[in-house]
Write a protein that holds these residues in place. Structure first.
Motif, PDB file in Angstrom:
ATOM      1  N   LEU A   1       0.805  -1.213   0.000  1.00  9.91           N
ATOM      2  CA  LEU A   1       0.000   0.000   0.000  1.00  9.91           C
ATOM      3  C   LEU A   1       0.840   1.266   0.000  1.00  9.91           C
ATOM      4  N   THR A   2       1.817   1.312   0.909  1.00  7.65           N
ATOM      5  CA  THR A   2       2.491   2.591   1.105  1.00  7.65           C
ATOM      6  C   THR A   2       4.000   2.541   0.945  1.00  7.65           C
ATOM      7  N   GLY A   3       4.531   1.349   0.837  1.00  9.15           N
ATOM      8  CA  GLY A   3       5.993   1.236   0.809  1.00  9.15           C
ATOM      9  C   GLY A   3       6.601   1.434  -0.562  1.00  9.15           C
ATOM     10  N   LEU A   4       5.979   0.869  -1.564  1.00  8.18           N
ATOM     11  CA  LEU A   4       6.635   0.810  -2.873  1.00  8.18           C
ATOM     12  C   LEU A   4       5.686   1.148  -4.014  1.00  8.18           C
ATOM     13  N   VAL A   5       6.261   1.648  -5.118  1.00  9.83           N
ATOM     14  CA  VAL A   5       5.480   1.783  -6.340  1.00  9.83           C
ATOM     15  C   VAL A   5       5.815   0.551  -7.167  1.00  9.83           C
ATOM     16  N   LEU A   6       4.888  -0.411  -7.166  1.00 11.16           N
ATOM     17  CA  LEU A   6       5.239  -1.750  -7.653  1.00 11.16           C
ATOM     18  C   LEU A   6       5.508  -1.825  -9.154  1.00 11.16           C
ATOM     19  N   ASN A   7       4.906  -0.897  -9.931  1.00  6.47           N
ATOM     20  CA  ASN A   7       5.185  -0.997 -11.364  1.00  6.47           C
ATOM     21  C   ASN A   7       6.389  -0.163 -11.798  1.00  6.47           C
ATOM     22  N   MET A   8       7.133   0.324 -10.815  1.00  9.93           N
ATOM     23  CA  MET A   8       8.388   1.008 -11.142  1.00  9.93           C
ATOM     24  C   MET A   8       9.571   0.104 -10.837  1.00  9.93           C
ATOM     25  N   SER A   9      10.716   0.452 -11.415  1.00  6.04           N
ATOM     26  CA  SER A   9      11.900  -0.396 -11.245  1.00  6.04           C
ATOM     27  C   SER A   9      12.465  -0.283  -9.830  1.00  6.04           C
ATOM     28  N   ILE A  10      13.392  -1.171  -9.524  1.00  6.55           N
ATOM     29  CA  ILE A  10      14.095  -1.100  -8.245  1.00  6.55           C
ATOM     30  C   ILE A  10      14.768   0.267  -8.135  1.00  6.55           C
ATOM     31  N   ALA A  11      15.481   0.652  -9.197  1.00  9.48           N
ATOM     32  CA  ALA A  11      16.236   1.908  -9.169  1.00  9.48           C
ATOM     33  C   ALA A  11      15.313   3.093  -8.888  1.00  9.48           C
ATOM     34  N   ASP A  12      14.172   3.150  -9.572  1.00  8.55           N
ATOM     35  CA  ASP A  12      13.262   4.279  -9.390  1.00  8.55           C
ATOM     36  C   ASP A  12      12.689   4.306  -7.976  1.00  8.55           C
ATOM     37  N   ASN A  13      12.389   3.148  -7.440  1.00  8.94           N
ATOM     38  CA  ASN A  13      11.861   3.097  -6.074  1.00  8.94           C
ATOM     39  C   ASN A  13      12.898   3.548  -5.053  1.00  8.94           C
ATOM     40  N   VAL A  14      14.097   3.016  -5.215  1.00 12.58           N
ATOM     41  CA  VAL A  14      15.137   3.265  -4.222  1.00 12.58           C
ATOM     42  C   VAL A  14      15.485   4.756  -4.144  1.00 12.58           C
ATOM     43  N   THR A  15      15.432   5.435  -5.293  1.00 10.39           N
ATOM     44  CA  THR A  15      15.868   6.834  -5.293  1.00 10.39           C
ATOM     45  C   THR A  15      14.700   7.817  -5.178  1.00 10.39           C
ATOM     46  N   LEU A  16      13.470   7.272  -5.128  1.00  9.59           N
ATOM     47  CA  LEU A  16      12.289   8.148  -5.137  1.00  9.59           C
ATOM     48  C   LEU A  16      12.270   9.220  -4.035  1.00  9.59           C
ATOM     49  N   PRO A  17      12.426   8.841  -2.761  1.00 14.45           N
ATOM     50  CA  PRO A  17      12.328   9.892  -1.736  1.00 14.45           C
ATOM     51  C   PRO A  17      13.552  10.788  -1.675  1.00 14.45           C
ATOM     52  N   SER A  18      14.639  10.385  -2.334  1.00 15.79           N
ATOM     53  CA  SER A  18      15.852  11.211  -2.262  1.00 15.79           C
ATOM     54  C   SER A  18      16.190  11.797  -3.619  1.00 15.79           C
TER      55      SER A  18
ATOM     56  N   GLN B   1       7.429  -5.265  -8.869  1.00 16.18           N
ATOM     57  CA  GLN B   1       6.380  -6.271  -8.637  1.00 16.18           C
ATOM     58  C   GLN B   1       6.787  -7.666  -9.070  1.00 16.18           C
ATOM     59  N   THR B   2       7.850  -7.789  -9.886  1.00 13.41           N
ATOM     60  CA  THR B   2       8.264  -9.132 -10.280  1.00 13.41           C
ATOM     61  C   THR B   2       9.344  -9.690  -9.350  1.00 13.41           C
ATOM     62  N   LEU B   3       9.682  -8.929  -8.305  1.00 12.28           N
ATOM     63  CA  LEU B   3      10.644  -9.460  -7.326  1.00 12.28           C
ATOM     64  C   LEU B   3       9.918 -10.371  -6.346  1.00 12.28           C
ATOM     65  N   SER B   4      10.666 -11.259  -5.698  1.00 10.17           N
ATOM     66  CA  SER B   4      10.064 -12.086  -4.653  1.00 10.17           C
ATOM     67  C   SER B   4       9.719 -11.175  -3.476  1.00 10.17           C
ATOM     68  N   GLY B   5       8.793 -11.641  -2.619  1.00  9.33           N
ATOM     69  CA  GLY B   5       8.303 -10.825  -1.512  1.00  9.33           C
ATOM     70  C   GLY B   5       9.414 -10.236  -0.647  1.00  9.33           C
ATOM     71  N   GLY B   6      10.339 -11.075  -0.248  1.00  3.92           N
ATOM     72  CA  GLY B   6      11.406 -10.627   0.640  1.00  3.92           C
ATOM     73  C   GLY B   6      12.301  -9.591  -0.023  1.00  3.92           C
ATOM     74  N   ASN B   7      12.490  -9.756  -1.313  1.00  6.69           N
ATOM     75  CA  ASN B   7      13.331  -8.788  -2.014  1.00  6.69           C
ATOM     76  C   ASN B   7      12.625  -7.448  -2.185  1.00  6.69           C
ATOM     77  N   GLN B   8      11.306  -7.482  -2.280  1.00  6.59           N
ATOM     78  CA  GLN B   8      10.551  -6.221  -2.295  1.00  6.59           C
ATOM     79  C   GLN B   8      10.755  -5.483  -0.978  1.00  6.59           C
ATOM     80  N   GLN B   9      10.761  -6.244   0.108  1.00  6.03           N
ATOM     81  CA  GLN B   9      10.971  -5.633   1.418  1.00  6.03           C
ATOM     82  C   GLN B   9      12.334  -4.943   1.476  1.00  6.03           C
ATOM     83  N   LYS B  10      13.334  -5.595   0.878  1.00  3.74           N
ATOM     84  CA  LYS B  10      14.670  -4.994   0.894  1.00  3.74           C
ATOM     85  C   LYS B  10      14.704  -3.700   0.073  1.00  3.74           C
TER      86      LYS B  10
END
Ligand SMILES: Nc1ncnc2c1ncn2[C@@H]1O[C@H](COP(=O)(O)OP(=O)(O)OP(=O)(O)O)[C@@H](O)[C@H]1O
Ligand SMILES: [Mg+2]
Length: 516
Positions: free
Chosen positions: A361-378, A416-425
């Protein structure tokens, strides 16, 4: 005589086997995620499916329950070769899944969720609403749950949603029930309830496939364990034969004796102070969810905030972060400077960040890449004159991804194509990039495997050594006890106890969490 005995014995043995998956293989766009995996399930057993994040557990289950129908290998259900084209197809054969991310529709009522796709209608074709309602009530009663079945699902806490999902499985009379990390959002008493339900299902002859990263659960509820590693089948054994060290070795491919790294806190001055904090019910209810709470956290300290469902601890985090806007009254001080509650963005600028417990719900934008998510708030630190410095952004994402050992094809992979635990990371990496002074962690290791959990604990130690203050909510008691320097316990929005690391025990905490 001998022959007949052998025959009946053989018959009984094969009858006992509900499911056989043989040589299962699966790839996504030429990347192999499962190869030659075998899995067997007997009636009346709980078969644990274990393995690190990204090992392929959920993928195997999705093949079994008809989500993916392109795969290699064969599936036999009660000795019959089966190929499922859809989830409905699998359900008709008696296979159902309680998914890692629940599949209920929040905007529908409980009864509509329970009967979705198999509505009961009368001769004229009209829905028999009252029949459905009483059926729904009966199903829920089997799980010891009495709720208003006409309410929307979204109005219920996670633990109730979980029970509704289980009721859905009971409704179709499933023989093979799969739980994919069912307790990641449940507290201790709810877990006990769930285990009772599972024991009952076993007695009724169901076979249970159970996926979890929690060691305690594996040995508590499991009968046999099958381990996958990097999409490969490693082995199957009974829980009595497969002791903890060997199991971890099978999962991670190396020895790992110690679950928690040693923690030697270096405490400094007060970093974060909250006085007389009260928070209105974000759902609009008449009662406050947090009532007049005060606490301090020091530089380098990890403060555990314990509490069961409804304790208000998650709401406390959200309130402090600014999620609820101005529905909070408190005196808040970071580094000796008092400030007024603002938006989440203002909190991040002040150095206060929150990892929420619901990454969907609030942690990740699932249809964006890892890179885009990781750098989003910064993002600000990666832009110049309105342009994003893409190379720097990708570099930072790569460093973060390596640091947290995010298992992916590249940092451009959709989250969204990452495994659950990797999404958490990824969610954790996103907040790490903002360089926080105070980190509010709500279930930081939810769905994370043993190896990666250890890495997250080491990161928490490293970050606090550098002066960060951490507030920690976790439903995993061993984690709370091992990582917190101090623990405050909440019950119905108030603090009922405070313990130092030395004083704290599971019993004392649970007792205080239930109101003392
Ligand atoms: N739709 C997809 N497209 C591409 N890759 C995928 C897709 N679904 C899963 N994968 C990949 O398949 C691998 C296995 O994922 P899976 O979700 O089965 O892992 P898991 O064992 O359930 O892990 P976890 O414990 O974290 O839930 C991962 O590397 C994942 O990135
Ligand atoms: Mg999974």
């Amino acid at each position: 005589m001998m022959m007949t005995m052998m025959k009946t014995k053989r018959k009984r043995m094969t009858e006992n086997i509900l499911l056989k998956m043989m040589n299962i293989g699966k790839s996504f766009a030429s990347v192999n995620v499962l190869s030659n995996v075998n899995f067997e399930l007997k009636s009346g057993e709980v078969h644990i499916l274990a393995g690190e994040n990204g090992a392929g557990k959920s993928t195997l289950i999705k093949i079994l329950c008809g989500v993916y129908n392109e795969y290699k290998g064969e599936i036999f259900v009660q000795n019959k070769l089966c190929k499922f084209n859809s989830v409905h197809d699998a359900a008709r054969t008696g296979i159902t899944v309680i998914h890692q991310e629940l599949s209920l529709i929040n905007e529908l009522s409980v009864v509509d969720n329970l009967f979705l796709g198999r509505e009961i209608s009368g001769k004229t074709g009209w829905l028999k609403r009252s029949v459905q309602e009483s059926e729904a009530k009966k199903l829920l009663a089997r799980l010891g749950l009495e709720i208003d079945v006409n309410k929307y699902v979204e109005e219920f806490p996670m633990s109730v949603k979980q029970m509704i999902e289980i009721a859905k499985a009971l409704a179709i009379d499933a023989k093979i029930i799969i739980f994919d990390e069912p307790t990641s959002a449940l507290n201790e008493p709810d877990v006990v309830k769930l285990f009772e339900i599972i024991q009952n299902l076993k007695k009724q002859g169901c076979g249970i496939v159970y996926i979890t990263h929690k060691m305690k659960e594996i040995y508590n509820i499991g009968d046999r364990i099958t381990v996958l590693r990097d999409g490969n089948y490693i082995g199957t054994d009974s829980k009595d034969n497969l002791l903890r060290n060997k199991l971890v070795n099978w999962m991670v491919g190396r020895e790992m004796t110690q679950q928690f790294p040693e923690r030697i806190p270096k405490l400094g001055k007060t970093k974060f102070q909250v006085d007389n904090c009260s928070i209105d019910d974000p759902a609009g209810g008449p009662f406050k969810v947090v009532k007049d709470i005060s606490f301090k956290v020091r530089e380098g300290e990890i403060l555990g905030i314990a509490g069961l469902q409804g304790s208000g601890n998650s709401e406390l985090f959200n309130g402090l972060f600014g999620t609820y806007g101005k529905n909070i009254s408190a005196k808040m001080i970071i580094d000796d400077i008092e400030y007024k509650i603002g938006t989440p963005a203002q909190s991040i600028n002040r150095g206060l960040t929150l990892l929420t417990n619901d990454r969907k719900l609030t942690g990740l934008v699932l249809n964006m890449s890892i890179a885009d998510n990781v750098t989003l708030p910064s993002l600000k630190s990666f832009s110049k004159n309105g342009f994003i410095k893409r190379n720097e952004e990708l570099n930072a994402a790569k460093i973060c991804s390596e640091r947290l050992r995010i298992k992916s094809h590249s940092v451009l992979q959709e989250t969204q194509t990452l495994s659950g635990g990797n999404q958490q990371k990824v969610a954790l990496g996103k907040w790490w990039e903002t360089n926080p002074k105070i980190l509010l962690l709500d279930e930081p290791t939810k769905g994370v495997d043993v190896g990666a959990k250890h890495e997250i604990y080491e990161l928490m130690n490293e970050w606090t050594n550098e002066g960060m203050a951490i507030l920690l909510i976790t439903s995993e008691m061993p984690e709370l006890l091992a990582m917190s320097d101090r623990i405050i316990v909440m019950h119905l929005g108030q603090v009922t106890a405070e313990f130092t690391r030395e004083e704290a025990t599971q019993e004392k905490i649970l007792n205080a969490a239930m109101g003392g």
